[in-house]
Design an enzyme around this catalytic site. Structure first.
Site, PDB file in Angstrom:
ATOM      1  N   SER A   1       0.855  -1.190   0.000  1.00 33.77           N
ATOM      2  CA  SER A   1       0.000   0.000   0.000  1.00 33.77           C
ATOM      3  C   SER A   1       0.890   1.239   0.000  1.00 33.77           C
ATOM      4  O   SER A   1       2.025   1.188   0.512  1.00 33.77           O
ATOM      5  CB  SER A   1      -0.864  -0.019   1.262  1.00 33.77           C
ATOM      6  OG  SER A   1      -1.452   1.242   1.458  1.00 33.77           O
TER       7      SER A   1
ATOM      8  N   TYR B   1      -2.328  -0.708  10.101  1.00 33.20           N
ATOM      9  CA  TYR B   1      -2.354  -1.064   8.674  1.00 33.20           C
ATOM     10  C   TYR B   1      -1.083  -0.550   7.987  1.00 33.20           C
ATOM     11  O   TYR B   1      -0.379  -1.315   7.316  1.00 33.20           O
ATOM     12  CB  TYR B   1      -3.614  -0.470   8.024  1.00 33.20           C
ATOM     13  CG  TYR B   1      -3.712  -0.741   6.538  1.00 33.20           C
ATOM     14  CD1 TYR B   1      -4.312  -1.906   6.065  1.00 33.20           C
ATOM     15  CD2 TYR B   1      -3.208   0.163   5.607  1.00 33.20           C
ATOM     16  CE1 TYR B   1      -4.396  -2.163   4.697  1.00 33.20           C
ATOM     17  CE2 TYR B   1      -3.295  -0.084   4.252  1.00 33.20           C
ATOM     18  CZ  TYR B   1      -3.891  -1.242   3.797  1.00 33.20           C
ATOM     19  OH  TYR B   1      -3.967  -1.498   2.445  1.00 33.20           O
TER      20      TYR B   1
HETATM   21  N1  LIG Z   1      -8.608  -1.460  -2.380  1.00 30.64           N
HETATM   22  C1  LIG Z   1      -7.650  -0.545  -2.318  1.00 30.64           C
HETATM   23  O1  LIG Z   1      -7.877   0.651  -2.653  1.00 30.64           O
HETATM   24  C2  LIG Z   1      -6.271  -0.932  -1.840  1.00 30.64           C
HETATM   25  C3  LIG Z   1      -5.272   0.057  -1.857  1.00 30.64           C
HETATM   26  C4  LIG Z   1      -3.992  -0.295  -1.425  1.00 30.64           C
HETATM   27  C5  LIG Z   1      -3.709  -1.574  -1.010  1.00 30.64           C
HETATM   28  N2  LIG Z   1      -4.703  -2.514  -1.003  1.00 30.64           N
HETATM   29  C6  LIG Z   1      -4.358  -3.885  -0.602  1.00 30.64           C
HETATM   30  O2  LIG Z   1      -4.861  -4.784  -1.574  1.00 30.64           O
HETATM   31  C7  LIG Z   1      -5.161  -6.054  -0.975  1.00 30.64           C
HETATM   32  C8  LIG Z   1      -6.589  -6.440  -1.300  1.00 30.64           C
HETATM   33  O3  LIG Z   1      -7.452  -5.434  -0.794  1.00 30.64           O
HETATM   34  P1  LIG Z   1      -9.001  -5.337  -1.160  1.00 30.64           P
HETATM   35  O4  LIG Z   1      -9.317  -3.906  -1.210  1.00 30.64           O
HETATM   36  O5  LIG Z   1      -9.319  -6.231  -2.300  1.00 30.64           O
HETATM   37  O6  LIG Z   1      -9.642  -5.932   0.207  1.00 30.64           O
HETATM   38  P2  LIG Z   1     -11.064  -6.630   0.485  1.00 30.64           P
HETATM   39  O7  LIG Z   1     -12.032  -6.278  -0.562  1.00 30.64           O
HETATM   40  O8  LIG Z   1     -11.370  -6.310   1.913  1.00 30.64           O
HETATM   41  O9  LIG Z   1     -10.719  -8.196   0.361  1.00 30.64           O
HETATM   42  C9  LIG Z   1      -9.862  -8.774   1.296  1.00 30.64           C
HETATM   43  C10 LIG Z   1      -9.785 -10.263   1.066  1.00 30.64           C
HETATM   44  O10 LIG Z   1      -8.911 -10.826   2.074  1.00 30.64           O
HETATM   45  C11 LIG Z   1      -9.620 -11.844   2.784  1.00 30.64           C
HETATM   46  N3  LIG Z   1      -9.097 -11.913   4.149  1.00 30.64           N
HETATM   47  C12 LIG Z   1      -9.132 -10.965   5.105  1.00 30.64           C
HETATM   48  N4  LIG Z   1      -8.563 -11.417   6.241  1.00 30.64           N
HETATM   49  C13 LIG Z   1      -8.160 -12.692   5.982  1.00 30.64           C
HETATM   50  C14 LIG Z   1      -7.519 -13.683   6.759  1.00 30.64           C
HETATM   51  N5  LIG Z   1      -7.185 -13.478   8.041  1.00 30.64           N
HETATM   52  N6  LIG Z   1      -7.237 -14.876   6.194  1.00 30.64           N
HETATM   53  C15 LIG Z   1      -7.576 -15.116   4.889  1.00 30.64           C
HETATM   54  N7  LIG Z   1      -8.193 -14.210   4.117  1.00 30.64           N
HETATM   55  C16 LIG Z   1      -8.481 -13.013   4.657  1.00 30.64           C
HETATM   56  C17 LIG Z   1     -11.096 -11.451   2.660  1.00 30.64           C
HETATM   57  O11 LIG Z   1     -11.995 -12.525   2.861  1.00 30.64           O
HETATM   58  P3  LIG Z   1     -12.581 -12.886   4.336  1.00 30.64           P
HETATM   59  O12 LIG Z   1     -12.936 -11.580   4.981  1.00 30.64           O
HETATM   60  O13 LIG Z   1     -13.745 -13.771   4.052  1.00 30.64           O
HETATM   61  O14 LIG Z   1     -11.478 -13.591   5.038  1.00 30.64           O
HETATM   62  C18 LIG Z   1     -11.117 -10.975   1.208  1.00 30.64           C
HETATM   63  O15 LIG Z   1     -11.160 -12.079   0.342  1.00 30.64           O
HETATM   64  C19 LIG Z   1      -4.907  -5.861   0.519  1.00 30.64           C
HETATM   65  O16 LIG Z   1      -3.622  -6.328   0.844  1.00 30.64           O
HETATM   66  C20 LIG Z   1      -4.974  -4.346   0.706  1.00 30.64           C
HETATM   67  O17 LIG Z   1      -4.249  -3.934   1.828  1.00 30.64           O
HETATM   68  C21 LIG Z   1      -5.975  -2.230  -1.403  1.00 30.64           C
END
Ligand SMILES: NC(=O)c1ccc[n+]([C@@H]2O[C@H](COP(=O)([O-])OP(=O)(O)OC[C@H]3O[C@@H](n4cnc5c(N)ncnc54)[C@H](OP(=O)(O)O)[C@@H]3O)[C@@H](O)[C@H]2O)c1
Length: 253
Positions: free
Chosen positions: A148, A161
């Protein structure tokens, strides 16, 4: 190398944590479309089953297992199931993470701190350690750590985070250096603001339609999983810059 049908990941086995929703789901789908055999995990069984069925329905080879990446026994179970199903793992995408509280360090709840660190940093360590048991002997692999912008430059009220993602950048560098002579590359990717549930949780007042959908930032994830990126290691990469300029870039949220 790209196969005749344009698929870049034929023959690869990829394990994607947090593959049930958001960016992880888009990666699973893109990898399957490019011919990889895909294994995903997440805690929630319903989303996991829905995603597996969706990608299978579109012709992809995919399986999944419910589990929490921050628990050692689950990490072992998840990697064991992927190896049992497909024989090995060539690509690990450490994508699962939790947002945690958006409050100042002075007020940050200790329980939240511990939970975010457990999932976002210890979870990456646990999954990676298990996957290395198969990657090191085969002297081949790509580990992609989803980071991130606040892990590269910290910002107020991003608490555990941001600190966990800064730790992930350090983990990427240490591991890349340890594995540089083993044929295993390790890189981090900052997706930047992307239309997902986590983003909406972080910015409830934002119009999600103003953000790119996860599918738009897939080129860098496909590149890092494919043989095109052999020899590229220890880099902190930006998915957005990659969308515009391709492999000439290196180093939001
Ligand atoms: N979206 C953005 O704008 C953004 C920006 C910068 C970085 N990121 C990074 O991109 C990645 C994906 O983010 P996203 O936005 O797609 O998040 P998201 O929509 O919240 O999806 C997160 C995924 O991780 C799973 N997860 C969470 N805790 C877990 C655990 N303890 N064990 C196994 N699975 C787990 C969730 O499923 P369950 O809850 O069912 O476990 C879900 O499948 C993350 O690393 C985030 O920090 C995102």
């Amino acid at each position: 190398m790209t196969s005749e049908d344009g698929k870049k990941l034929t023959g690869k086995v990829a394990l994607i944590t947090g593959g049930s929703r958001g960016i992880g789901k888009a990666i699973a789908s893109a990898y399957a479309r490019h011919g990889a055999r895909v294994f995903i995990c997440a805690r929630g069984e319903n989303d996991l089953a829905r995603t597996v069925n969706e990608i299978r329905g579109a012709g992809g080879q995919i399986a999944g297992l419910e589990g929490d990446v921050g628990k050692a026994e689950d990490a072992q179970r998840i990697v064991g199931a992927a190896v049992e199903r497909y024989g090995t793992v060539h690509v690990l995408v450490n994508n699962a993470s939790l947002l945690g509280s958006r409050v100042a360090i002075a007020d940050y709840p200790i329980s939240d701190w511990e939970e975010v660190m457990r999932v976002n940093l210890t979870g990456v360590f646990l999954l990676t350690q298990q996957v290395l048991q198969v990657m090191i002997p085969q002297r081949q692999g790509s580990i992609i750590n989803v980071s991130s912008g606040v892990g590269r430059t910290g910002k107020a009220r991003w608490g555990a985070y941001a600190c966990s993602k800064a730790g992930l950048e350090g983990f990427t560098q240490v591991l890349a250096d340890e594995l540089k002579d083993c044929g295993i590359r390790v890189n981090s990717v900052n997706p930047a603001a992307t239309r997902t549930g986590m983003r909406a949780q972080a910015y409830p007042d934002e119009d999600p339609l103003a953000l790119p959908v996860p599918e738009e930032i897939m080129p860098i994830f496909i590149y890092l999983a494919s043989d095109e990126s052999v020899g590229v290691t220890g880099k902190a990469l930006e998915a957005r810059e990659w969308m515009k300029r391709g492999p000439s870039t290196s180093s939001g949220w």
